[in-house]
Design a protein around this motif. Structure first.
Motif, PDB file in Angstrom:
ATOM      1  N   THR A 391     -18.366   0.330  51.021  1.00 23.33           N
ATOM      2  CA  THR A 391     -17.743  -0.452  49.952  1.00 23.33           C
ATOM      3  C   THR A 391     -16.274  -0.632  50.301  1.00 23.33           C
ATOM      4  O   THR A 391     -15.648   0.284  50.831  1.00 23.33           O
ATOM      5  CB  THR A 391     -17.852   0.301  48.607  1.00 23.33           C
ATOM      6  OG1 THR A 391     -19.179   0.784  48.466  1.00 23.33           O
ATOM      7  CG2 THR A 391     -17.518  -0.611  47.451  1.00 23.33           C
ATOM      8  N   VAL A 392     -15.746  -1.793  50.032  1.00 18.93           N
ATOM      9  CA  VAL A 392     -14.327  -2.021  50.255  1.00 18.93           C
ATOM     10  C   VAL A 392     -13.643  -2.110  48.904  1.00 18.93           C
ATOM     11  O   VAL A 392     -14.004  -2.934  48.066  1.00 18.93           O
ATOM     12  CB  VAL A 392     -14.101  -3.311  51.068  1.00 18.93           C
ATOM     13  CG1 VAL A 392     -12.602  -3.570  51.239  1.00 18.93           C
ATOM     14  CG2 VAL A 392     -14.770  -3.194  52.428  1.00 18.93           C
ATOM     15  N   ALA A 393     -12.664  -1.206  48.697  1.00 21.27           N
ATOM     16  CA  ALA A 393     -11.966  -1.180  47.408  1.00 21.27           C
ATOM     17  C   ALA A 393     -11.104  -2.424  47.271  1.00 21.27           C
ATOM     18  O   ALA A 393     -10.689  -3.026  48.263  1.00 21.27           O
ATOM     19  CB  ALA A 393     -11.112   0.075  47.302  1.00 21.27           C
ATOM     20  N   ASP A 394     -10.840  -2.784  46.066  1.00 25.81           N
ATOM     21  CA  ASP A 394     -10.016  -3.950  45.779  1.00 25.81           C
ATOM     22  C   ASP A 394      -8.640  -3.801  46.429  1.00 25.81           C
ATOM     23  O   ASP A 394      -8.099  -2.703  46.512  1.00 25.81           O
ATOM     24  CB  ASP A 394      -9.863  -4.055  44.258  1.00 25.81           C
ATOM     25  CG  ASP A 394      -9.183  -5.328  43.861  1.00 25.81           C
ATOM     26  OD1 ASP A 394      -7.951  -5.304  43.699  1.00 25.81           O
ATOM     27  OD2 ASP A 394      -9.883  -6.346  43.760  1.00 25.81           O
ATOM     28  N   ARG A 395      -8.083  -4.913  46.888  1.00 25.33           N
ATOM     29  CA  ARG A 395      -6.804  -4.852  47.590  1.00 25.33           C
ATOM     30  C   ARG A 395      -5.681  -4.305  46.726  1.00 25.33           C
ATOM     31  O   ARG A 395      -4.707  -3.747  47.201  1.00 25.33           O
ATOM     32  CB  ARG A 395      -6.434  -6.248  48.100  1.00 25.33           C
ATOM     33  CG  ARG A 395      -5.204  -6.256  48.972  1.00 25.33           C
ATOM     34  CD  ARG A 395      -5.039  -7.540  49.708  1.00 25.33           C
ATOM     35  NE  ARG A 395      -6.146  -7.762  50.624  1.00 25.33           N
ATOM     36  CZ  ARG A 395      -6.296  -8.882  51.339  1.00 25.33           C
ATOM     37  NH1 ARG A 395      -5.430  -9.845  51.216  1.00 25.33           N
ATOM     38  NH2 ARG A 395      -7.312  -9.021  52.155  1.00 25.33           N
ATOM     39  N   PHE A 396      -5.813  -4.443  45.403  1.00 23.10           N
ATOM     40  CA  PHE A 396      -4.723  -4.032  44.520  1.00 23.10           C
ATOM     41  C   PHE A 396      -4.934  -2.638  43.951  1.00 23.10           C
ATOM     42  O   PHE A 396      -4.177  -2.173  43.112  1.00 23.10           O
ATOM     43  CB  PHE A 396      -4.546  -5.069  43.409  1.00 23.10           C
ATOM     44  CG  PHE A 396      -4.304  -6.432  43.983  1.00 23.10           C
ATOM     45  CD1 PHE A 396      -3.088  -6.734  44.576  1.00 23.10           C
ATOM     46  CD2 PHE A 396      -5.313  -7.384  43.989  1.00 23.10           C
ATOM     47  CE1 PHE A 396      -2.872  -7.975  45.146  1.00 23.10           C
ATOM     48  CE2 PHE A 396      -5.100  -8.629  44.555  1.00 23.10           C
ATOM     49  CZ  PHE A 396      -3.876  -8.924  45.143  1.00 23.10           C
ATOM     50  N   PHE A 397      -5.968  -1.959  44.445  1.00 21.45           N
ATOM     51  CA  PHE A 397      -6.212  -0.586  44.011  1.00 21.45           C
ATOM     52  C   PHE A 397      -5.195   0.317  44.697  1.00 21.45           C
ATOM     53  O   PHE A 397      -5.162   0.402  45.928  1.00 21.45           O
ATOM     54  CB  PHE A 397      -7.648  -0.193  44.376  1.00 21.45           C
ATOM     55  CG  PHE A 397      -7.989   1.223  44.021  1.00 21.45           C
ATOM     56  CD1 PHE A 397      -7.912   1.665  42.706  1.00 21.45           C
ATOM     57  CD2 PHE A 397      -8.392   2.121  45.001  1.00 21.45           C
ATOM     58  CE1 PHE A 397      -8.235   2.964  42.375  1.00 21.45           C
ATOM     59  CE2 PHE A 397      -8.718   3.426  44.674  1.00 21.45           C
ATOM     60  CZ  PHE A 397      -8.639   3.842  43.357  1.00 21.45           C
ATOM     61  N   ALA A 398      -4.356   0.996  43.884  1.00 22.40           N
ATOM     62  CA  ALA A 398      -3.258   1.782  44.459  1.00 22.40           C
ATOM     63  C   ALA A 398      -3.729   3.193  44.770  1.00 22.40           C
ATOM     64  O   ALA A 398      -3.381   4.143  44.071  1.00 22.40           O
ATOM     65  CB  ALA A 398      -2.088   1.801  43.485  1.00 22.40           C
ATOM     66  N   SER A 399      -4.532   3.323  45.834  1.00 24.22           N
ATOM     67  CA  SER A 399      -5.147   4.625  46.120  1.00 24.22           C
ATOM     68  C   SER A 399      -4.118   5.713  46.400  1.00 24.22           C
ATOM     69  O   SER A 399      -4.355   6.883  46.124  1.00 24.22           O
ATOM     70  CB  SER A 399      -6.114   4.502  47.294  1.00 24.22           C
ATOM     71  OG  SER A 399      -5.445   4.022  48.425  1.00 24.22           O
ATOM     72  N   SER A 400      -2.951   5.347  46.928  1.00 23.32           N
ATOM     73  CA  SER A 400      -1.946   6.372  47.254  1.00 23.32           C
ATOM     74  C   SER A 400      -1.138   6.798  46.037  1.00 23.32           C
ATOM     75  O   SER A 400      -0.650   7.912  45.987  1.00 23.32           O
ATOM     76  CB  SER A 400      -0.967   5.844  48.302  1.00 23.32           C
ATOM     77  OG  SER A 400      -1.646   5.241  49.338  1.00 23.32           O
ATOM     78  N   LYS A 401      -0.996   5.898  45.078  1.00 24.92           N
ATOM     79  CA  LYS A 401      -0.059   6.160  43.977  1.00 24.92           C
ATOM     80  C   LYS A 401      -0.691   6.871  42.795  1.00 24.92           C
ATOM     81  O   LYS A 401       0.003   7.377  41.923  1.00 24.92           O
ATOM     82  CB  LYS A 401       0.539   4.829  43.490  1.00 24.92           C
ATOM     83  CG  LYS A 401       1.469   4.199  44.506  1.00 24.92           C
ATOM     84  CD  LYS A 401       2.047   2.924  43.959  1.00 24.92           C
ATOM     85  CE  LYS A 401       2.697   2.102  45.058  1.00 24.92           C
ATOM     86  NZ  LYS A 401       2.772   0.700  44.661  1.00 24.92           N
ATOM     87  N   ASP A 432      -2.488  11.639  52.064  1.00 22.34           N
ATOM     88  CA  ASP A 432      -3.688  10.936  52.526  1.00 22.34           C
ATOM     89  C   ASP A 432      -4.957  11.532  51.916  1.00 22.34           C
ATOM     90  O   ASP A 432      -5.915  10.819  51.620  1.00 22.34           O
ATOM     91  CB  ASP A 432      -3.773  10.984  54.056  1.00 22.34           C
ATOM     92  CG  ASP A 432      -2.573  10.303  54.696  1.00 22.34           C
ATOM     93  OD1 ASP A 432      -1.975   9.430  54.043  1.00 22.34           O
ATOM     94  OD2 ASP A 432      -2.226  10.654  55.841  1.00 22.34           O
ATOM     95  N   HIS A 433      -4.922  12.865  51.731  1.00 25.76           N
ATOM     96  CA  HIS A 433      -6.037  13.543  51.075  1.00 25.76           C
ATOM     97  C   HIS A 433      -6.216  12.978  49.658  1.00 25.76           C
ATOM     98  O   HIS A 433      -7.316  12.623  49.230  1.00 25.76           O
ATOM     99  CB  HIS A 433      -5.743  15.057  51.046  1.00 25.76           C
ATOM    100  CG  HIS A 433      -6.818  15.884  50.415  1.00 25.76           C
ATOM    101  ND1 HIS A 433      -6.685  17.223  50.209  1.00 25.76           N
ATOM    102  CD2 HIS A 433      -8.031  15.549  49.918  1.00 25.76           C
ATOM    103  CE1 HIS A 433      -7.774  17.699  49.630  1.00 25.76           C
ATOM    104  NE2 HIS A 433      -8.610  16.681  49.439  1.00 25.76           N
ATOM    105  N   ASN A 434      -5.104  12.862  48.945  1.00 23.51           N
ATOM    106  CA  ASN A 434      -5.114  12.308  47.589  1.00 23.51           C
ATOM    107  C   ASN A 434      -5.704  10.894  47.581  1.00 23.51           C
ATOM    108  O   ASN A 434      -6.556  10.556  46.756  1.00 23.51           O
ATOM    109  CB  ASN A 434      -3.677  12.295  47.058  1.00 23.51           C
ATOM    110  CG  ASN A 434      -3.604  11.788  45.633  1.00 23.51           C
ATOM    111  OD1 ASN A 434      -4.274  12.315  44.749  1.00 23.51           O
ATOM    112  ND2 ASN A 434      -2.811  10.746  45.420  1.00 23.51           N
TER     113      ASN A 434
END
Ligand SMILES: [Zn+2]
Length: 449
Positions: A391-401, A432-434
Motif C-alpha cells: 500500500t502506498v500512503a497518501d503523499r500528504f500523510f505526515a508519517s514523521s511528524k 525513522d522508527h516512529n
C-alpha cells in the motif's frame, strides 16, 4: 521436430507464454553477463551499435523534418499539404528495410552506383528492426507525455544518438517459440550463441540461467549488448515461471502490516503498528562515500586537457565509478526488498515523488533519494511474485511528524532532528522508527491527518 503445439505462434498470443514443459511464464526477468568477445566480435559489436544509431537517427530525423515542414505549411491558405508520417513500429521497420536495401528515393547513394547501405549485410538485420522499434517507442513516449497521458517526468522529443554521447548498445531478439531451437542459447557453460554473431564467451556463473532454460522455466525474449565501462555486457531479457509456492508464501511472515520508512541516514526502517522495530537497513553512508569518489573523479575529468590521454583515463575511471555506485545502490536495495518479501505479508510505503526528488541538487539528498526510489521500485515489482500486499500512503500523510504514542502532530520537524520527542506523552523514539510505526498504521481514512 515433433510439436505438440503447446505454445501458439507469438503474434497470435494473448495470454502469458507457456514453455515446452508446460510452465506458465509470467515473471519478467533479466540476467546479466560480462562478455569476453574475440577481436572480430568486438569489431562487429561496435559496428552493430553504430548501425543502431544510424537507424534510430534516421527515423527521428525523418519525423522531425516531417513535423517541421507541416508546421511551416500550417499557415498556408491553400495548396497541397504534406501528409503526416506513421510512427508505428511496424511502419518504421518496413521503411527502414526499404531504405537500407536501396528501394527508396531517399536511400543512400554509393560510389559504385548502387543504392542502400552498402554495409548492411555485415550487421544482424535485427539490429535495424530493434532500433526502429526503439525510435517508435521514444516518439510515442514524447507524444504521450505532451498529451499528458504518460506518467512521470515530461519526456522531450527524442535526441539524436550522437557517437560518443550515447552508450554503445544494440538488441537482438530470440525469434523462436518455446520448444523450437532457440536463436539465442547457451552452447556450453561459457558460451552464448547470438544470431549472426555466433558463439561469444561469457564470464561468470551461468549455471542458474542454463538450468532454468533447461527446465523450461525461463524463455529468452532478447539480448541487449552494451559497452559499459570498457566492457561488453549482455542482458538476457525474458520471462520466467512463478516461484515455488513455499517461496511465494513463506509461513513465518510477520502477522501484521509492516511500515517501511525510507530515510537519509538508514536506507529503510521497518516497524509494525504495535511499535515493534523489525529491521534497520544501513548502507547510505557507503553510498555517500562512493559518491564522494565520483565527485572527485568528475573534477579530475573537468580539469583534464581535451583530447589528451589523461582525459580518456579520467573518463574511463569516472564511468567505472558510476557503474559501481549504481551497483551498490541496487545491492543495498535488494537487501531491503528481499527481506520484505520474505518477512512481510503486507507493507505500507510512503509516497515519494521520485521524479521530483532526483532533481534535488543537494548531493546528500540526491544520493539517498535515488536509493529510496530504487527500494520502492524493487518492492513494487517483486511484490506480485511473492504475493505481498503493498500500500502506498497518501503523499500528504505526515508519517514523521505524528507521535506514534499519542497521535499528536508536530508542526515542523527538521531533517536533522534524528530523535522524535513528544511534548504530549513524553515518548522519545528514533525518528525513522516512529515514522515506520505510523506508516504501518496508515489506512486510507487517515488522509486528512
Ligand atoms: Zn505523544
Amino acid at each position: 521436430m515433433e510439436t505438440t503445439d503447446q505454445a501458439p505462434a507469438k503474434s497470435r498470443r494473448t495470454g502469458p507464454l507457456v514453455s515446452s514443459t508446460g510452465q506458465v511464464l509470467v515473471r519478467p526477468v533479466t540476467f546479466q553477463f560480462a562478455l569476453d568477445p574475440t577481436v572480430d566480435q568486438r569489431v562487429l559489436f561496435a559496428k552493430s551499435a553504430g548501425a543502431r544509431r544510424v537507424a534510430f537517427n534516421h527515423h527521428v530525423g525523418r519525423v522531425k523534418e516531417n513535423l517541421d515542414r507541416r508546421e511551416r505549411e500550417k499557415d498556408l491558405p491553400y495548396g497541397p499539404r504534406l501528409p503526416g508520417l506513421s510512427w508505428s513500429a511496424i511502419s518504421f521497420i518496413n521503411e527502414m528495410n526499404a531504405w537500407k536495401n536501396g528501394q527508396l528515393d531517399s536511400s543512400p547513394q554509393n560510389d559504385d552506383g548502387t543504392r542502400g547501405l552498402h554495409w548492411r549485410h555485415e550487421i544482424p538485420s535485427d539490429v535495424f528492426e530493434c532500433a526502429s522499434v526503439d525510435a517508435a517507442q521514444a516518439l510515442a513516449n514524447w507524444s504521450d507525455s505532451k498529451r499528458g497521458t504518460r506518467k512521470g517526468v515530461p519526456v522531450g522529443f527524442p535526441r539524436f544518438a550522437a557517437k560518443g554521447r550515447v552508450t554503445p548498445s544494440f538488441r537482438l531478439r530470440n525469434r523462436a517459440n518455446p520448444g523450437e531451437t532457440q536463436s539465442i542459447r547457451f552452447t556450453d557453460p561459457t558460451h552464448l550463441r547470438l544470431p549472426k554473431i555466433g558463439e561469444v564467451k561469457v564470464f561468470g556463473p551461468t549455471r542458474r540461467v542454463r538450468r532454468m532454460i533447461g527446465l523450461g522455466r525461463f524463455h529468452i525474449h532478447s539480448a541487449t549488448i552494451t559497452l559499459r565501462g570498457g566492457r561488453w555486457i549482455c542482458s538476457l531479457n525474458g520471462v520466467a515461471a512463478k516461484f515455488h509456492h513455499e517461496r511465494r508464501r513463506p509461513k513465518d511472515r510477520h502477522a501484521t502490516t509492516v511500515g517501511i520508512d525510507r530515510g537519509i541516514t538508514a536506507l529503510a526502517v521497518c516497524a509494525d503498528a504495535q511499535g515493534q522495530l523489525l529491521a534497520v537497513f544501513e548502507g547510505v553512508n557507503e553510498l555517500r562515500h562512493a559518491h564522494e569518489q565520483l565527485v572527485r573523479a568528475q573534477k579530475t575529468l573537468a580539469r583534464a586537457t581535451p583530447g589528451s590521454k589523461g582525459r580518456s583515463r579520467a573518463k574511463s575511471r569516472l564511468n567505472k565509478l558510476h557503474r559501481r555506485v549504481a551497483n551498490q545502490r541496487r545491492h543495498h536495495a535488494h537487501q531491503v526488498s528481499s527481506w520484505v518479501m520474505k518477512n512481510c505479508g503486507s507493507v505500507v510505503l510512503e509516497d515519494l515523488n521520485v521524479a521530483g526528488m532526483v532533481k534535488n541538487h543537494h548531493l546528500a539528498r540526491a544520493i539517498s533519494d535515488a536509493a529510496m526510489g530504487e527500494v520502492g521500485r524493487q518492492i513494487h515489482y517483486k511484490a506480485p511474485w511473492y504475493g505481498v500486499n503493498v500500500t502506498v500512503a497518501d503523499r500528504f500523510f505526515a508519517s514523521s511528524k505524528i507521535c506514534s504514542g499519542c497521535g499528536a502532530k508536530k508542526d515542523r520537524l527538521d531533517l536533522s532532528t534524528r530523535v522524535y520527542a513528544c511534548e504530549h506523552c513524553d515518548l522519545v523514539i528514533d525518528r525513522d522508527h516512529n515514522a515506520g510505526v505510523n506508516l504501518a498504521r496508515w489506512t486510507p481514512a487517515l488522509v486528512s491527518t
